[in-house]
Design a protein around this motif. Structure first.
Motif, mmCIF file in Angstrom:
data_model
loop_
_atom_site.group_PDB
_atom_site.id
_atom_site.type_symbol
_atom_site.label_atom_id
_atom_site.label_comp_id
_atom_site.label_asym_id
_atom_site.label_seq_id
_atom_site.Cartn_x
_atom_site.Cartn_y
_atom_site.Cartn_z
ATOM 1 N N SER A 57 0.774 -1.245 -0.043
ATOM 2 C CA SER A 57 0.096 0.079 0.171
ATOM 3 C C SER A 57 0.580 1.494 -0.126
ATOM 4 C CB SER A 57 -0.881 -0.029 1.304
ATOM 5 O OG SER A 57 -0.056 0.183 2.387
ATOM 6 N N GLN A 58 1.963 1.363 0.720
ATOM 7 C CA GLN A 58 2.650 2.768 0.786
ATOM 8 C C GLN A 58 4.096 2.561 1.251
ATOM 9 O OE1 GLN A 58 0.046 4.912 3.571
ATOM 10 N NE2 GLN A 58 1.169 4.309 5.368
ATOM 11 N N VAL A 59 4.734 3.665 1.122
ATOM 12 C CA VAL A 59 6.385 3.771 1.757
ATOM 13 C C VAL A 59 6.018 4.836 2.966
ATOM 14 C CG1 VAL A 59 8.649 4.055 1.381
ATOM 15 C CG2 VAL A 59 7.215 2.780 -0.277
ATOM 16 N N TRP A 60 6.625 4.520 3.910
ATOM 17 C CA TRP A 60 6.503 5.705 5.100
ATOM 18 C C TRP A 60 7.981 5.792 5.881
ATOM 19 C CZ3 TRP A 60 4.924 3.774 10.629
ATOM 20 C CH2 TRP A 60 4.937 4.879 11.378
ATOM 21 N N ASN A 61 8.395 7.087 5.825
ATOM 22 C CA ASN A 61 9.622 7.321 6.353
ATOM 23 C C ASN A 61 9.098 7.625 8.081
ATOM 24 O OD1 ASN A 61 11.776 8.643 8.134
ATOM 25 N ND2 ASN A 61 12.426 9.764 6.084
ATOM 26 N N ASN A 62 9.718 6.740 9.057
ATOM 27 C CA ASN A 62 8.902 6.639 10.146
ATOM 28 C C ASN A 62 10.110 7.484 11.221
ATOM 29 O OD1 ASN A 62 10.929 4.680 10.633
ATOM 30 N ND2 ASN A 62 9.693 3.223 11.707
ATOM 31 N N GLY A 63 11.220 7.932 10.531
ATOM 32 C CA GLY A 63 12.435 8.488 11.285
ATOM 33 C C GLY A 63 13.226 7.627 11.909
ATOM 34 N N TYR A 64 13.214 6.258 11.536
ATOM 35 C CA TYR A 64 14.272 5.138 11.844
ATOM 36 C C TYR A 64 14.748 4.727 10.590
ATOM 37 C CZ TYR A 64 13.071 4.925 16.884
ATOM 38 O OH TYR A 64 12.596 5.155 18.151
ATOM 39 N N SER A 65 13.670 4.254 9.653
ATOM 40 C CA SER A 65 13.812 3.793 8.458
ATOM 41 C C SER A 65 12.864 3.989 7.600
ATOM 42 C CB SER A 65 14.060 2.140 8.479
ATOM 43 O OG SER A 65 14.215 1.565 7.386
ATOM 44 N N PHE A 66 12.828 3.550 6.197
ATOM 45 C CA PHE A 66 11.539 3.590 5.481
ATOM 46 C C PHE A 66 10.910 2.280 5.484
ATOM 47 C CE2 PHE A 66 12.968 1.571 1.662
ATOM 48 C CZ PHE A 66 14.375 1.428 1.745
ATOM 49 N N LEU A 67 9.687 2.272 5.770
ATOM 50 C CA LEU A 67 8.695 0.860 5.633
ATOM 51 C C LEU A 67 7.849 0.865 4.319
ATOM 52 C CD1 LEU A 67 9.502 1.686 8.920
ATOM 53 C CD2 LEU A 67 7.302 0.559 9.184
ATOM 54 N N GLU A 155 17.116 -5.148 -9.776
ATOM 55 C CA GLU A 155 16.030 -4.568 -10.951
ATOM 56 C C GLU A 155 14.639 -4.383 -10.132
ATOM 57 O OE1 GLU A 155 18.809 -3.767 -13.649
ATOM 58 O OE2 GLU A 155 16.718 -3.066 -13.515
ATOM 59 N N GLY A 156 14.545 -5.502 -9.197
ATOM 60 C CA GLY A 156 13.261 -5.529 -8.416
ATOM 61 C C GLY A 156 13.291 -4.348 -7.493
ATOM 62 N N LEU A 157 14.429 -3.955 -6.730
ATOM 63 C CA LEU A 157 14.615 -2.995 -5.735
ATOM 64 C C LEU A 157 14.170 -1.641 -6.379
ATOM 65 C CD1 LEU A 157 15.120 -2.511 -2.697
ATOM 66 C CD2 LEU A 157 17.654 -2.277 -3.598
ATOM 67 N N GLN A 158 14.666 -1.545 -7.766
ATOM 68 C CA GLN A 158 14.586 -0.239 -8.330
ATOM 69 C C GLN A 158 13.397 0.593 -8.435
ATOM 70 O OE1 GLN A 158 17.559 1.206 -8.893
ATOM 71 N NE2 GLN A 158 16.373 3.326 -9.307
ATOM 72 N N LYS A 159 12.394 -0.129 -8.264
ATOM 73 C CA LYS A 159 10.906 0.361 -8.360
ATOM 74 C C LYS A 159 10.747 1.197 -7.092
ATOM 75 C CE LYS A 159 6.025 -0.802 -8.950
ATOM 76 N NZ LYS A 159 5.367 -1.374 -7.838
ATOM 77 N N LEU A 160 11.384 0.573 -6.047
ATOM 78 C CA LEU A 160 11.380 1.080 -4.563
ATOM 79 C C LEU A 160 12.116 2.133 -4.598
ATOM 80 C CD1 LEU A 160 10.225 1.415 -1.736
ATOM 81 C CD2 LEU A 160 11.620 -0.741 -1.118
ATOM 82 N N VAL A 161 13.578 2.093 -5.132
ATOM 83 C CA VAL A 161 14.440 3.093 -5.010
ATOM 84 C C VAL A 161 13.903 4.410 -5.751
ATOM 85 C CG1 VAL A 161 16.899 3.887 -5.966
ATOM 86 C CG2 VAL A 161 16.595 1.572 -4.841
ATOM 87 N N ASP A 162 13.112 4.311 -6.650
ATOM 88 C CA ASP A 162 12.701 5.326 -7.367
ATOM 89 C C ASP A 162 11.761 6.279 -6.792
ATOM 90 O OD1 ASP A 162 12.703 3.685 -10.450
ATOM 91 O OD2 ASP A 162 14.235 4.907 -9.569
ATOM 92 N N VAL A 163 11.091 5.595 -5.685
ATOM 93 C CA VAL A 163 10.169 6.552 -4.929
ATOM 94 C C VAL A 163 10.592 7.038 -3.645
ATOM 95 C CG1 VAL A 163 8.092 5.185 -5.816
ATOM 96 C CG2 VAL A 163 9.147 4.598 -3.593
ATOM 97 N N LEU A 164 11.973 6.787 -3.299
ATOM 98 C CA LEU A 164 12.600 7.161 -1.979
ATOM 99 C C LEU A 164 12.560 8.720 -1.792
ATOM 100 C CD1 LEU A 164 15.013 4.359 -0.953
ATOM 101 C CD2 LEU A 164 12.717 4.654 -0.574
ATOM 102 N N PRO A 165 12.889 9.451 -2.939
ATOM 103 C CA PRO A 165 13.028 10.787 -2.785
ATOM 104 C C PRO A 165 11.612 11.334 -2.391
ATOM 105 C CG PRO A 165 14.135 10.239 -4.786
ATOM 106 C CD PRO A 165 13.314 8.870 -4.177
ATOM 107 N N ALA A 166 10.649 10.669 -2.573
ATOM 108 C CA ALA A 166 9.425 11.203 -2.165
ATOM 109 C C ALA A 166 9.089 11.285 -0.758
ATOM 110 C CB ALA A 166 8.180 10.792 -2.935
#
Ligand code: 5RD
Ligand code: ZN
Length: 263
Positions: A57-67, A155-166
């Motif tokens: 459902s979503q990616v969340w920066n919780n101040g310790y890591s990104f979930l 390659e699979g991780l890249q989809k997640l890496v691409d949204v991290l700046p958000a």
């Protein structure tokens, strides 16, 4: 000199270090995995992982890591088998990493540090209705640990890496759907160590059956550099702190044994 080394240690490790081991804790994580001391357990079964990408459902920066958070209201993404008696539901996955590729993992293998470590967090949905209930119970949780080493681009991780700046700042959230977390697992998921441990961040609950994959996955230097572009701090804070070294120091084994599958 003693105080300076203590200072260096505290400077290296983020706020949740607190006491080196939770007071009274006798099954704290992470630990060093002594390969030759792990015991073959003939009763260990193969792991059964069934992850439905539609529950992402979503990616969340919780101040310790990104979930990366999953909808865990039904048994759609589950983990069974291995050392587990019940069905466990995937609720989130996240990572721990260093400021350099030389360290970053929480567990070590014969003292070997990896550049990062992935944790796939599950809770016992046979016995409990919510994660928050399961976290209070011995063996209410099961976390799969996967080591990351620097190598070819994942390659699979890249989809997640691409949204991290958000989600650069603490408390930011971005929608993230149809991601199959099983793409982050190594080829042979039946080669693992398992032991009784705890959460490695507060509340440090001693509720976790750890299942640590023997085979690391490879990610590129550039992909891990994007992890380090995240911040511990929220957009409002004046001083921005890079999200790096978000791992806990190792904890005493206290007589626990590491089990592994028969070769
Ligand atoms: C009750 C609310 C707790 C939120 N945080 C849970 C949590 C903490 C650490 C780990 S880990 N790093 O041991 O996998 C997983 C899940
Ligand atoms: Zn973790």
């Amino acid at each position: 000199t003693v105080c300076s080394s203590r200072y260096v240690l505290s400077a290296l490790h983020p706020m949740w270090q607190g006491p080196l081991a939770a007071p009274g804790g006798n099954r704290q994580s992470p630990i060093d995995i002594r390969v030759r001391k792990s015991v073959f357990d003939p009763h260990l079964e193969p792991l059964t992982l069934e992850y439905d990408p539609r529950t992402c459902s979503q990616v969340w920066n919780n101040g310790y890591s990104f979930l990366v958070e999953y909808n865990d209201t039904t048994d759609k993404s589950t983990l069974k088998g291995g050392p587990l008696e019940d069905t466990f539901r995937l609720c989130q996955f996240h990572f721990h990493w260093g400021e350099s590729n030389a360290w970053g993992s929480e567990h070590t293998v014969d003292r070997r540090l990896f550049a990062a470590e992935l944790h796939l967090v599950h809770w016992n949905s046979n016995k409990y209705k919510l994660f928050e209930e399961a976290v209070l119970e011995e063996n209410g949780l099961a976390v799969i640990g996967v080591f990351l080493k620097i190598g070819k681009r994942h390659e699979g991780l890249q989809k997640l890496v691409d949204v991290l700046p958000a989600v650069r700042h603490k408390d930011s959230v971005v929608e993230f759907t149809s991601f199959d977390a099983s793409c982050l697992l190594p080829a042979n998921i039946d080669d693992y160590w398992t032991y009784a441990g705890s959460l490695t961040t507060p509340p440090l609950s001693e509720a976790v059956t750890w299942i640590i994959m023997k085979q690391p996955i490879e990610v590129s230097h550039d992909q891990l550099a994007v992890f380090r572009s995240l911040l511990f701090t929220s957009a409002e804070e004046e001083v921005q702190k890079s999200m790096v070294n978000n791992f806990r120091v190792q904890q005493p084994l206290k007589g626990r044994t590491m089990e592994t599958i028969p070769e």
